[in-house]
Write a protein that holds these residues in place. Structure first.
Motif, mmCIF file in Angstrom:
data_model
loop_
_atom_site.group_PDB
_atom_site.id
_atom_site.type_symbol
_atom_site.label_atom_id
_atom_site.label_comp_id
_atom_site.label_asym_id
_atom_site.label_seq_id
_atom_site.Cartn_x
_atom_site.Cartn_y
_atom_site.Cartn_z
ATOM 1 N N ALA A 49 0.831 -1.205 0.000
ATOM 2 C CA ALA A 49 0.000 0.000 0.000
ATOM 3 C C ALA A 49 0.863 1.252 0.000
ATOM 4 O O ALA A 49 1.737 1.409 0.849
ATOM 5 N N LYS A 50 0.611 2.120 -0.948
ATOM 6 C CA LYS A 50 1.324 3.400 -0.975
ATOM 7 C C LYS A 50 0.969 4.251 0.244
ATOM 8 O O LYS A 50 1.740 5.110 0.641
ATOM 9 N N GLY A 51 -0.179 3.992 0.834
ATOM 10 C CA GLY A 51 -0.606 4.749 2.006
ATOM 11 C C GLY A 51 -0.128 4.159 3.324
ATOM 12 O O GLY A 51 -0.553 4.605 4.392
ATOM 13 N N ASP A 52 0.770 3.165 3.270
ATOM 14 C CA ASP A 52 1.299 2.541 4.494
ATOM 15 C C ASP A 52 1.980 3.602 5.339
ATOM 16 O O ASP A 52 2.886 4.287 4.886
ATOM 17 N N LEU A 72 -1.163 -0.913 -4.175
ATOM 18 C CA LEU A 72 -2.406 -0.208 -3.898
ATOM 19 C C LEU A 72 -2.129 1.284 -3.776
ATOM 20 O O LEU A 72 -1.236 1.694 -3.044
ATOM 21 N N GLU A 73 -2.894 2.084 -4.469
ATOM 22 C CA GLU A 73 -2.697 3.535 -4.442
ATOM 23 C C GLU A 73 -2.978 4.114 -3.063
ATOM 24 O O GLU A 73 -2.348 5.063 -2.657
ATOM 25 N N ASP A 74 -3.918 3.541 -2.363
ATOM 26 C CA ASP A 74 -4.265 4.051 -1.039
ATOM 27 C C ASP A 74 -3.999 2.960 -0.013
ATOM 28 O O ASP A 74 -2.908 2.464 0.067
ATOM 29 N N SER A 75 -4.997 2.586 0.736
ATOM 30 C CA SER A 75 -4.925 1.576 1.786
ATOM 31 C C SER A 75 -4.005 2.035 2.912
ATOM 32 O O SER A 75 -3.689 3.223 3.023
ATOM 33 N N ASP A 76 -3.577 1.120 3.759
ATOM 34 C CA ASP A 76 -2.779 1.478 4.922
ATOM 35 C C ASP A 76 -1.945 0.270 5.354
ATOM 36 O O ASP A 76 -1.980 -0.774 4.702
ATOM 37 N N HIS A 77 -1.206 0.416 6.441
ATOM 38 C CA HIS A 77 -0.324 -0.654 6.903
ATOM 39 C C HIS A 77 -1.110 -1.928 7.230
ATOM 40 O O HIS A 77 -0.630 -3.029 6.999
ATOM 41 N N ALA A 78 -2.328 -1.767 7.730
ATOM 42 C CA ALA A 78 -3.158 -2.921 8.096
ATOM 43 C C ALA A 78 -3.842 -3.533 6.871
ATOM 44 O O ALA A 78 -4.498 -4.568 7.003
ATOM 45 N N LEU A 79 -3.672 -2.930 5.711
ATOM 46 C CA LEU A 79 -4.388 -3.350 4.506
ATOM 47 C C LEU A 79 -5.868 -3.511 4.834
ATOM 48 O O LEU A 79 -6.473 -4.571 4.648
ATOM 49 N N SER A 80 -6.454 -2.438 5.325
ATOM 50 C CA SER A 80 -7.847 -2.446 5.767
ATOM 51 C C SER A 80 -8.817 -2.888 4.681
ATOM 52 O O SER A 80 -9.908 -3.353 4.983
ATOM 53 N N ASP A 81 -8.429 -2.739 3.446
ATOM 54 C CA ASP A 81 -9.290 -3.165 2.331
ATOM 55 C C ASP A 81 -8.847 -4.508 1.746
ATOM 56 O O ASP A 81 -9.099 -4.810 0.591
ATOM 57 N N PHE A 82 -8.206 -5.334 2.566
ATOM 58 C CA PHE A 82 -7.657 -6.605 2.084
ATOM 59 C C PHE A 82 -8.723 -7.482 1.438
ATOM 60 O O PHE A 82 -8.439 -8.208 0.488
ATOM 61 N N ASP A 83 -9.958 -7.398 1.931
ATOM 62 C CA ASP A 83 -11.020 -8.220 1.358
ATOM 63 C C ASP A 83 -11.199 -7.955 -0.135
ATOM 64 O O ASP A 83 -11.625 -8.841 -0.874
#
Length: 97
Positions: A49-52, A72-83
């Motif tokens: 994730a670029k937003g990590d 991933l252009e956004d998302s976060d360290h937790a990969l909140s959108d992993f689904d």
């Protein structure tokens, strides 16, 4: 990068929880790093994730050069959108029926 965090820290998931990050931990982590390119990069699938907020996505993509990378252009360290990416992971693992 971690030298800036030596000292007392709070756990990201519970700010009331404290721990102490010691200077020797950096050497221990450095010893774990092989510094070698992946021997078989085709065996790896990285979801980055670029937003990590903890890890630099450029360092991660460089580490997994030659591997299949889902950047991933956004998302976060937790990969909140992993689904939203599980199908790609299952396909890579050849677990799709």
């Amino acid at each position: 990068d971690l030298a800036a965090h030596i000292g007392e820290q709070t756990a990201w998931h519970d700010p009331a929880e404290h721990f102490f990050f010691r200077p020797e931990y950096i050497d221990e982590l450095r010893a774990l790093s092989t510094g070698q390119p992946l021997a078989q990069p085709e065996r790896f699938f990285a979801v980055i994730a670029k937003g990590d907020e903890l890890l630099d996505w450029r360092e991660m993509t460089a580490r997994y050069a030659g591997a299949q990378v889902r950047l991933l252009e956004d998302s976060d360290h937790a990969l909140s959108d992993f689904d939203q990416h599980i199908d790609a992971v299952l396909t890579f693992l050849d677990l799709v029926r």
